[in-house]
Design a protein around this motif. Structure first.
Motif, PDB file in Angstrom:
ATOM      1  N   UNK A   1      19.879  91.649  75.486  1.00  0.00           N
ATOM      2  CA  UNK A   1      19.155  90.420  75.168  1.00  0.00           C
ATOM      3  C   UNK A   1      20.091  89.335  74.633  1.00  0.00           C
ATOM      4  N   UNK A   2      21.296  89.719  74.273  1.00  0.00           N
ATOM      5  CA  UNK A   2      22.270  88.770  73.739  1.00  0.00           C
ATOM      6  C   UNK A   2      23.320  88.474  74.806  1.00  0.00           C
ATOM      7  N   UNK A   3      23.040  87.467  75.615  1.00  0.00           N
ATOM      8  CA  UNK A   3      23.974  87.036  76.655  1.00  0.00           C
ATOM      9  C   UNK A   3      24.296  88.185  77.619  1.00  0.00           C
ATOM     10  N   UNK A   4      23.264  88.924  77.970  1.00  0.00           N
ATOM     11  CA  UNK A   4      23.429  90.004  78.936  1.00  0.00           C
ATOM     12  C   UNK A   4      22.420  89.866  80.053  1.00  0.00           C
ATOM     13  N   UNK A   5      22.075  91.002  80.636  1.00  0.00           N
ATOM     14  CA  UNK A   5      21.191  90.954  81.801  1.00  0.00           C
ATOM     15  C   UNK A   5      19.774  90.521  81.449  1.00  0.00           C
ATOM     16  N   UNK A   6      19.415  90.620  80.169  1.00  0.00           N
ATOM     17  CA  UNK A   6      18.071  90.194  79.745  1.00  0.00           C
ATOM     18  C   UNK A   6      18.149  89.034  78.755  1.00  0.00           C
ATOM     19  N   UNK A   7      19.119  88.193  78.881  1.00  0.00           N
ATOM     20  CA  UNK A   7      19.339  87.134  77.889  1.00  0.00           C
ATOM     21  C   UNK A   7      18.043  86.481  77.431  1.00  0.00           C
ATOM     22  N   UNK A   8      17.818  86.539  76.128  1.00  0.00           N
ATOM     23  CA  UNK A   8      16.683  85.869  75.501  1.00  0.00           C
ATOM     24  C   UNK A   8      17.150  85.472  74.113  1.00  0.00           C
ATOM     25  N   UNK A   9      17.433  84.189  73.929  1.00  0.00           N
ATOM     26  CA  UNK A   9      18.083  83.751  72.699  1.00  0.00           C
ATOM     27  C   UNK A   9      17.167  83.872  71.476  1.00  0.00           C
ATOM     28  N   UNK A  10      15.874  84.071  71.698  1.00  0.00           N
ATOM     29  CA  UNK A  10      14.973  84.272  70.554  1.00  0.00           C
ATOM     30  C   UNK A  10      15.083  85.703  70.014  1.00  0.00           C
ATOM     31  N   UNK A  11      15.575  86.585  70.868  1.00  0.00           N
ATOM     32  CA  UNK A  11      15.689  87.989  70.457  1.00  0.00           C
ATOM     33  C   UNK A  11      17.129  88.510  70.527  1.00  0.00           C
ATOM     34  N   UNK A  12      18.086  87.606  70.635  1.00  0.00           N
ATOM     35  CA  UNK A  12      19.480  88.036  70.741  1.00  0.00           C
ATOM     36  C   UNK A  12      19.953  88.772  69.487  1.00  0.00           C
ATOM     37  N   UNK A  13      19.258  88.549  68.377  1.00  0.00           N
ATOM     38  CA  UNK A  13      19.626  89.191  67.117  1.00  0.00           C
ATOM     39  C   UNK A  13      19.520  90.705  67.187  1.00  0.00           C
ATOM     40  N   UNK A  14      18.814  91.228  68.186  1.00  0.00           N
ATOM     41  CA  UNK A  14      18.705  92.698  68.270  1.00  0.00           C
ATOM     42  C   UNK A  14      20.070  93.343  68.447  1.00  0.00           C
ATOM     43  N   UNK A  15      21.030  92.577  68.951  1.00  0.00           N
ATOM     44  CA  UNK A  15      22.393  93.093  69.059  1.00  0.00           C
ATOM     45  C   UNK A  15      23.121  93.025  67.715  1.00  0.00           C
ATOM     46  N   UNK A  16      22.855  91.989  66.945  1.00  0.00           N
ATOM     47  CA  UNK A  16      23.557  91.789  65.672  1.00  0.00           C
ATOM     48  C   UNK A  16      23.144  92.818  64.623  1.00  0.00           C
ATOM     49  N   UNK A  17      21.879  93.198  64.631  1.00  0.00           N
ATOM     50  CA  UNK A  17      21.401  94.153  63.652  1.00  0.00           C
ATOM     51  C   UNK A  17      21.666  95.589  64.107  1.00  0.00           C
TER      52      UNK A  17
END
Lengths: 237, 91
Positions: free
Chosen positions: A24-40
């Motif tokens: 979700x963070x600049x990948x195949x499912x990019x969604x900038x509202x949920x990109x934080x799922x990678x950070x946490x």
């Protein structure tokens, strides 16, 4: 075989949960509202998704969006908890010389707004789209920030927004979500503020932090002063 | 983090300022010791309000402006009490 996370791939999936949440963070499912799922953490993302599904079950019955909003905010806050790369024990403080009702107030945002026909054209690219911008986060992070000037008489129809770092849907729908020009004009007319400095300012906050800190921030302060600013509201995205 | 650098530069140049931002990024911004911060209970990308929530937009801006009048020391951080409201709102 490397699984790309592409949902059109019908081969048996070997995607791990980490690959899924990171996509979700600049990948195949990019969604900038949920990109934080990678950070946490993985646990945070897993717990969030489980709660989201549970709350969706309630939402379709009672129509109450508030629990979902709270859950999203709390998960985003947990993902970004803690200090970033810059920590200072104290900072400058300047007292306002006159009441805000007598002060000319500037507006500056990190939202990436600009005026139609005056696109800052990042990296010399004309008509860069939001989708293209989201593939260029590394380039934005290294580049000098560019300050767009937005006259406070600019109509909403002539206001544009583009930013590689956040979900722009709300800001594109109503600029006042993050660039509240219309409300500031009203507050000036009502005398809540002494005046609304024109132009308003905006830049893409995903930028070279060192250049901004060491030089450009001070240059922008001089520009704001030259425009008549006696105080400022700053709105990051 | 960008806003923290701008806030410090503006303040040092004699332009008192208040940051209005989602509480999601509270820790990162607070660590930079900005002069004044108003936190909103809003998700990322919607620091002032949901689209077309004019009442909220006015309330948040007034609270941020009041902070310019009221803060007596740097690092003042307060939270806007009213939660995020979802639309649709008239536009």
């Amino acid at each position: 075989m490397t699984n790309t996370g592409n949902r059109s791939n019908h081969e048996p999936s070997k995607e791990t949960f980490d690959e899924f949440r990171n996509s979700f963070s600049y990948g195949s499912r990019t969604d900038l509202f949920f990109k934080w799922m990678k950070s946490g953490s993985a646990d945070l993302a897993a717990g969030f998704l489980q709660e989201l599904l549970d709350l969706t079950g309630h939402l379709i019955d009672d129509g109450d969006t508030r629990p979902i909003v709270e859950t999203i905010i709390n998960a985003q806050a947990e993902a970004y908890a803690g200090p970033g790369s810059f920590e200072y024990e104290d900072g400058p403080f300047t007292k306002l010389d006159q009441p805000v009702s007598e002060s000319r107030v500037a507006l500056l945002t990190t939202t990436g707004h600009f005026v139609k026909g005056n696109d800052p054209n990042p990296f010399g690219i004309e008509n860069l789209t939001q989708e293209q911008a989201t593939t260029m986060t590394a380039e934005f992070g290294r580049a000098d920030p560019v300050l767009s000037e937005i006259p406070t008489t600019t109509s909403a129809a002539n206001t544009r927004v583009r930013h590689a770092g956040y979900d722009i849907r709300a800001s594109a729908s109503d600029r006042n979500v993050s660039l509240p020009i219309d409300r500031m004009n009203e507050l000036a007319d009502e005398g809540v503020i002494g005046g609304f400095v024109s132009p308003a300012f905006s830049f893409v906050g995903l930028t070279s932090q060192l250049r901004l800190r060491n030089e450009i921030g001070f240059e922008w302060a001089a520009r704001a002063k030259a425009a008549g600013a006696q105080a400022a509201l700053l709105i990051p995205i | 983090m960008s806003v923290g650098h701008v806030a410090r530069a503006f303040e040092a140049a004699g332009i008192p300022n208040a940051i209005i931002m989602s509480k999601v990024f509270r820790d990162r911004t607070a660590a930079m010791s900005p002069p004044r911060v108003l936190l909103t209970r809003h998700p990322m990308g919607r620091p002032v309000s949901a689209p077309f929530d004019v009442e909220k937009q006015r309330g948040v801006l007034k609270a941020g402006l009041e902070l310019l009048d009221s803060a007596t020391e740097g690092g003042t951080i307060i939270e806007y009490e009213k939660p995020y409201r979802t639309g649709p709102f008239d536009n």
